[in-house]
Design a protein around this motif. Structure first.
Motif, PDB file in Angstrom:
ATOM      1  N   ALA A  10       0.832  -1.201   0.000  1.00 32.90           N
ATOM      2  CA  ALA A  10       0.000   0.000   0.000  1.00 32.90           C
ATOM      3  C   ALA A  10       0.868   1.252   0.000  1.00 32.90           C
ATOM      4  O   ALA A  10       0.590   2.210  -0.734  1.00 32.90           O
ATOM      5  N   ARG A  11       1.928   1.250   0.819  1.00 32.76           N
ATOM      6  CA  ARG A  11       2.839   2.401   0.867  1.00 32.76           C
ATOM      7  C   ARG A  11       3.521   2.602  -0.480  1.00 32.76           C
ATOM      8  O   ARG A  11       3.670   3.725  -0.957  1.00 32.76           O
ATOM      9  N   ASP A  13       2.441   1.634  -3.465  1.00 33.64           N
ATOM     10  CA  ASP A  13       1.470   2.108  -4.450  1.00 33.64           C
ATOM     11  C   ASP A  13       1.203   3.606  -4.279  1.00 33.64           C
ATOM     12  O   ASP A  13       1.130   4.346  -5.261  1.00 33.64           O
ATOM     13  N   LYS A  14       1.060   4.046  -3.025  1.00 34.59           N
ATOM     14  CA  LYS A  14       0.799   5.464  -2.771  1.00 34.59           C
ATOM     15  C   LYS A  14       1.990   6.314  -3.180  1.00 34.59           C
ATOM     16  O   LYS A  14       1.819   7.407  -3.731  1.00 34.59           O
ATOM     17  N   ALA A  17       2.082   6.596  -6.966  1.00 30.00           N
ATOM     18  CA  ALA A  17       1.041   7.507  -7.442  1.00 30.00           C
ATOM     19  C   ALA A  17       1.439   8.964  -7.181  1.00 30.00           C
ATOM     20  O   ALA A  17       1.197   9.837  -8.020  1.00 30.00           O
ATOM     21  N   ALA A  18       2.044   9.222  -6.027  1.00 25.00           N
ATOM     22  CA  ALA A  18       2.455  10.587  -5.688  1.00 25.00           C
ATOM     23  C   ALA A  18       3.529  11.074  -6.654  1.00 25.00           C
ATOM     24  O   ALA A  18       3.495  12.232  -7.097  1.00 25.00           O
ATOM     25  N   ARG A  21       1.816  11.858  -9.959  1.00 25.74           N
ATOM     26  CA  ARG A  21       1.091  13.126  -9.887  1.00 25.74           C
ATOM     27  C   ARG A  21       2.044  14.308  -9.988  1.00 25.74           C
ATOM     28  O   ARG A  21       1.785  15.297 -10.669  1.00 25.74           O
TER      29      ARG A  21
END
Length: 50
Positions: A10-11, A13-14, A17-18, A21
Motif C-alpha cells: 500500500a505504501r 502504491d501510494k 502515485a504521488a 502526480r
C-alpha cells in the motif's frame, strides 16, 4: 477467505502515485510571465559603463 492488503504494498502504491502526480504537475507547469523593460536595462548598462 478474507482479503488482506500488505502495508508495504500500500505504501509503495501510494508513493508511486504521488511521484506520477508530481511529474504530471511539472509537465503542465508554466513559468510566470514577467514584463521586462528593455530600454531601462539598456540605460542601466550604459550607466555602469561610464
Amino acid at each position: 477467505m478474507a482479503i488482506t492488503r500488505y502495508k508495504r504494498k500500500a505504501r509503495k502504491d501510494k508513493a508511486k502515485a504521488a511521484v506520477r502526480r508530481q511529474t504530471l504537475k511539472n509537465q503542465n507547469f508554466q513559468p510566470v510571465i514577467k514584463n521586462v523593460d528593455v530600454e531601462k536595462i539598456k540605460e542601466e548598462f550604459k550607466a555602469k559603463k561610464k
